[in-house]
Write a protein that holds these residues in place. Structure first.
Motif, PDB file in Angstrom:
ATOM      1  N   LYS A   1       0.841  -1.186   0.000  1.00 55.30           N
ATOM      2  CA  LYS A   1       0.000   0.000   0.000  1.00 55.30           C
ATOM      3  C   LYS A   1       0.888   1.251   0.000  1.00 55.30           C
ATOM      4  O   LYS A   1       0.650   2.200  -0.746  1.00 55.30           O
TER       5      LYS A   1
ATOM      6  N   GLU B   1       2.494   2.101  -3.338  1.00 51.56           N
ATOM      7  CA  GLU B   1       1.639   2.641  -4.417  1.00 51.56           C
ATOM      8  C   GLU B   1       1.966   4.084  -4.793  1.00 51.56           C
ATOM      9  O   GLU B   1       1.789   4.493  -5.934  1.00 51.56           O
ATOM     10  N   GLN B   2       2.416   4.881  -3.830  1.00 52.28           N
ATOM     11  CA  GLN B   2       2.696   6.289  -4.137  1.00 52.28           C
ATOM     12  C   GLN B   2       3.981   6.462  -4.958  1.00 52.28           C
ATOM     13  O   GLN B   2       4.242   7.535  -5.481  1.00 52.28           O
TER      14      GLN B   2
ATOM     15  N   TYR C   1       6.906   5.362  -7.981  1.00 53.04           N
ATOM     16  CA  TYR C   1       6.852   4.980  -9.388  1.00 53.04           C
ATOM     17  C   TYR C   1       7.745   3.778  -9.659  1.00 53.04           C
ATOM     18  O   TYR C   1       8.938   3.788  -9.349  1.00 53.04           O
TER      19      TYR C   1
ATOM     20  N   ASN D   1      11.995   9.122  -8.129  1.00 51.10           N
ATOM     21  CA  ASN D   1      10.947   9.152  -7.104  1.00 51.10           C
ATOM     22  C   ASN D   1      11.040  10.334  -6.153  1.00 51.10           C
ATOM     23  O   ASN D   1      10.036  10.739  -5.583  1.00 51.10           O
TER      24      ASN D   1
ATOM     25  N   ARG E   1       9.003  12.820  -9.859  1.00 48.27           N
ATOM     26  CA  ARG E   1       7.642  12.502  -9.441  1.00 48.27           C
ATOM     27  C   ARG E   1       6.949  13.762  -8.887  1.00 48.27           C
ATOM     28  O   ARG E   1       5.803  14.042  -9.210  1.00 48.27           O
ATOM     29  N   HIS E   2       7.670  14.531  -8.072  1.00 46.65           N
ATOM     30  CA  HIS E   2       7.071  15.749  -7.504  1.00 46.65           C
ATOM     31  C   HIS E   2       6.866  16.808  -8.577  1.00 46.65           C
ATOM     32  O   HIS E   2       5.838  17.478  -8.613  1.00 46.65           O
TER      33      HIS E   2
ATOM     34  N   ASN F   1       4.002  16.122 -10.578  1.00 51.26           N
ATOM     35  CA  ASN F   1       2.767  16.365  -9.830  1.00 51.26           C
ATOM     36  C   ASN F   1       2.525  17.846  -9.570  1.00 51.26           C
ATOM     37  O   ASN F   1       1.708  18.213  -8.721  1.00 51.26           O
TER      38      ASN F   1
ATOM     39  N   THR G   1       8.809   6.225   4.773  1.00 50.51           N
ATOM     40  CA  THR G   1       7.781   5.889   5.754  1.00 50.51           C
ATOM     41  C   THR G   1       8.188   6.315   7.162  1.00 50.51           C
ATOM     42  O   THR G   1       7.386   6.877   7.918  1.00 50.51           O
TER      43      THR G   1
ATOM     44  N   LYS H   1       7.857  10.099   7.463  1.00 49.73           N
ATOM     45  CA  LYS H   1       6.469  10.563   7.569  1.00 49.73           C
ATOM     46  C   LYS H   1       5.888  10.319   8.969  1.00 49.73           C
ATOM     47  O   LYS H   1       5.278  11.211   9.556  1.00 49.73           O
TER      48      LYS H   1
ATOM     49  N   ASN I   1       9.110  12.564   0.503  1.00 48.45           N
ATOM     50  CA  ASN I   1       7.827  13.105   0.947  1.00 48.45           C
ATOM     51  C   ASN I   1       7.554  14.507   0.395  1.00 48.45           C
ATOM     52  O   ASN I   1       6.595  15.153   0.800  1.00 48.45           O
TER      53      ASN I   1
END
Ligand code: WT7
Length: 685
Positions: free
Chosen positions: A48, A51-52, A54, A91, A95-96, A99, A322, A325, A358
């Protein structure tokens, strides 16, 4: 200073309800639910989270995790997300930007001097990284190569490391406080023929000539028949003609004119800004296997030379992201500041990869915490409205010496989460952090982890965990701790023993560079089936974990491990030294310091000059931070009949404790009396 009263030090501190309301994890019950899932259904839990990120190609079905932690069942290995291909640089940057976050500030850069600062966005970093990745490629750097980096805390350091990550080269960063010997030793071990450095850096009022130290390291490599092909040099201190416009994509210089005191070697040395000028700012990432190495970082071992700890792509990224965060309860509007240097693992995971994964906005500080004065940290906190601060107990203790006034000079009202790492935090320092720095409003995350673990392994979660001063509390998601005895038997309930981890988490190191056997023997041999941390630990009646310190011949100076063996071998290199033994010794601010016993060769004289020479020797062989605090003249050392130095006894002598315990195995106990008599003058107060 008031001492930590019993009550204050032992009571439970509940998270502030204000903080709890918006936290990612709002209660200890919620933590337990998530934790149980992370242990019982790791695939559900980590997939899970994944998933965020790539993946160029997704992980193969049924190949989520394969491992062996038991040396008796064959080679130890850990493989997460096999079949997946990805790129960590993509990533944390592309990715940012894709986005729509290209204009978000990645780093507020704060220089050594309070009027020297700048900022850099995710979009600017991506361009810089692509350019430098192209430069590296033009110079022949390719996937799997090891690139040495020896730089100050400047955005170019992040650009250099992410450029390596983009093309699949492993960065091997050496902290800028290490000496040329240490740098060359690491370059030789990793066979790094490319070095990225800077001209120099001021830390406080002290100039560190990084280029000169780099040149010495290159020469030392040459003596071992190893050629360093290219040295990229960032002009950081600059020259008269360079000017700063506050944009870190151009060479910066605001300081007084400084020119290199060392030669520039044509053909070998190149200025960063020269090679960056024509480089394209587009560079397709190299897609790598989830288990390809991302970087290596050296850490001391209790025996032998430092070990090159190797971390992987996807596992490390997931774990860095993780832990960042949750342990700091990071939200997108937070301003985060980690005071660690990128040259240590704390800086790798919690200045670069974790925050950037993050999309966080961070402060990057190149200076010294007491320069220009003792309130520098709080001035920075107020300047940027820092909401999450991550630092080390040693700094808290140093600041405590100056009392509350320098802290209270600034409001610090933006602070919400305070975190520490590096060593057990003594309750006194914890209470100062909590009451004085945090105004009894902030949560404290005492994060226990290691270079080897990649990220936090025991830590409170700011919105969920009731805190106890000095305890790293409970395991992070995916960590299954156990306390075992000498025989490797798991202890239940309230107990004290060795801290081990029972199953792999994504961030665990995968090997020691070039020496997988050392990986197995250091971490997996003593307690087959477990990862051994090397730390002692207690578990209390509420299940809280308390780290009691190292169980091997390592000591922890200002939050960084050093081995007694490393110090001893550099002392023995002095021509007047026959034998040396180093032990840890409690130090008021550094936590522990090095106390060295030396036996001189026949006819040599023990005097102040020799003491200075020996301290200098360690400074130049390892680095200034490693220099012994005390040198003790030891005509003889306490040894067992089989000739093993009894460090346990030496530790007692260092603190003038005559209660030596069982000394029946000692070959000649008269040496002990002499050592007590010989205690250095400065300690006889
Ligand atoms: C050793 C690892 C991980 C970054 C900094 C040091 C000690 C670290 C804590 C803590 C008690 C701690 C341990 C560990 N340590 N954090 N919160 N409480 N002890 O990295 O140089 O790899 O050192 O630092 O002894 O094994 P490192």
């Amino acid at each position: 200073m008031a001492s930590a009263s019993g009550d204050q030090a032992t009571r439970l501190y509940h998270p502030n309800p204000e903080l709890q309301k918006n936290a990612h994890v709002k209660s200890i019950e919620d933590y337990k639910k998530l934790y149980d899932q992370s242990i019982n259904e790791p695939e559900v839990f980590w997939s899970k989270i994944a998933e965020q990120f790539y993946f160029k190609t997704p992980p193969t079905e049924g190949k989520f995790l394969e491992y062996n932690f038991n040396v008796n069942d064959g080679p130890v290995f850990v493989k997460w997300f096999q079949g997946a291909t990805t790129n960590v640089c993509y990533n944390v940057l592309d990715r940012h930007v894709e986005n729509g976050l290209g204009d978000r500030i990645a780093f507020y850069w704060e220089g050594n001097d309070p009027d020297d600062s700048s900022k850099v966005t995710y979009g600017q970093l991506l361009k810089g990284v692509c350019k430098f990745a192209n430069v590296l490629k033009q110079h022949g750097v390719k996937k799997g190569d090891r690139v040495a980096i020896y730089m100050p805390m400047i955005p170019e350091l992040v650009i250099a490391m992410l450029a390596c990550a983009r093309i699949g080269a492993m960065h091997s960063i050496v902290f800028g406080g290490f000496s040329s010997d240490s740098l060359s030793g690491r370059m030789l071990d990793a066979k790094s023929s490319i070095l990225i450095t800077a001209d120099g850096v001021y830390r406080g009022t002290k100039l560190v000539n990084l280029k000169q130290i780099s040149d010495e390291a290159v020469t030392l490599c040459k003596k071992q028949d190893f050629t360093v092909e290219k040295v990229f040099v960032v002009r950081h201190l600059g020259s008269a003609e360079a000017s700063s416009n506050g944009d870190r994509s151009s060479p910066v210089a605001k300081r007084p004119c400084y020119s290199l005191t060392t030669d520039f070697h044509e053909g070998r040395d190149v200025w960063w800004h020269d090679v960056m000028e024509g480089a394209s700012d587009k560079c397709e990432p190299v897609w790598l296997d989830a288990e390809d190495p991302l970087f290596m970082l050296y850490t001391s071992g209790s025996t032998g030379t430092p070990k090159g700890v190797v971390h992987s792509q996807m596992g490390y990224l997931l774990y860095a992201a993780t832990t960042f965060k949750y342990s700091f309860d990071h939200h997108k509007d937070d301003i985060y500041w980690c005071t660690a240097d990128i040259g240590w693992i704390t800086g790798h995971t919690y200045v670069c990869y974790g925050p950037m994964a993050n999309g966080a906005t961070s402060v990057m500080f190149e200076g010294a915490p007491l320069y220009p004065d003792e309130s520098r940290c709080w001035q920075i906190v107020d300047k940027y409205n820092v909401s999450i601060l991550y630092t080390a107990p040693t700094l808290i203790r140093t600041l405590m010496k100056y009392g509350e006034a320098p802290v209270k000079k600034y409001s610090r009202k933006s602070l919400r989460v305070l975190a520490t790492v590096g060593e057990p935090i003594n309750p006194e320092a914890w209470l100062f952090y909590y009451n004085v720095i945090g105004d009894a409003r902030c949560s404290i995350s005492d994060t226990f982890w290691q270079t080897e673990t990649g990220g936090h392994t025991l830590t409170p979660l700011p919105g969920a965990t009731p805190m106890k001063p000095g305890s790293a509390t409970f395991p992070f998601f995916g960590i299954a701790p156990a306390v075992v005895n000498e025989k490797g038997e798991e202890l239940e309930g309230v107990c004290e023993g060795y801290l081990v981890f029972k199953q792999p988490w994504p961030g665990v190191m995968r090997t020691v560079y070039g020496d997988h056997e050392r990986y197995e023997s250091t971490y997996f041999r003593q307690f087959p089936g477990y990862y051994k941390t090397g730390d002692g630990c207690k578990r209390d009646e509420d299940g809280y974990y308390w780290i009691t310190g190292r169980i091997d011949d390592m000591f922890n100076v200002s939050g960084h491990l050093l081995s007694t063996a490393e110090i001893e071998s550099s002392l023995i290199e002095h021509s007047k030294i026959a034998e040396a033994a180093a032990v840890a010794y409690p130090h008021p601010t550094k936590g522990e310091a090095c106390y060295a016993f030396v036996t001189l060769i026949e006819g040599a004289e023990f005097n102040d000059k020799l003491i200075l020479e020996l301290k200098k020797q360690v400074r130049s062989k390892i680095g200034p931070f490693a220099a012994p605090e005390v040198i003790h003249n030891a005509p003889g050392l306490p040894k067992t009949r089989s000739g093993k130095i009894m460090r346990r006894v030496l530790r007692k002598i260092a603190v003038n404790d005559h209660d030596l315990g069982d000394v029946s195995t000692m070959a000649d106990s008269t040496v002990v009396d002499i050592l007590f008599e010989n205690r250095p003058k400065e300690l006889r107060a």
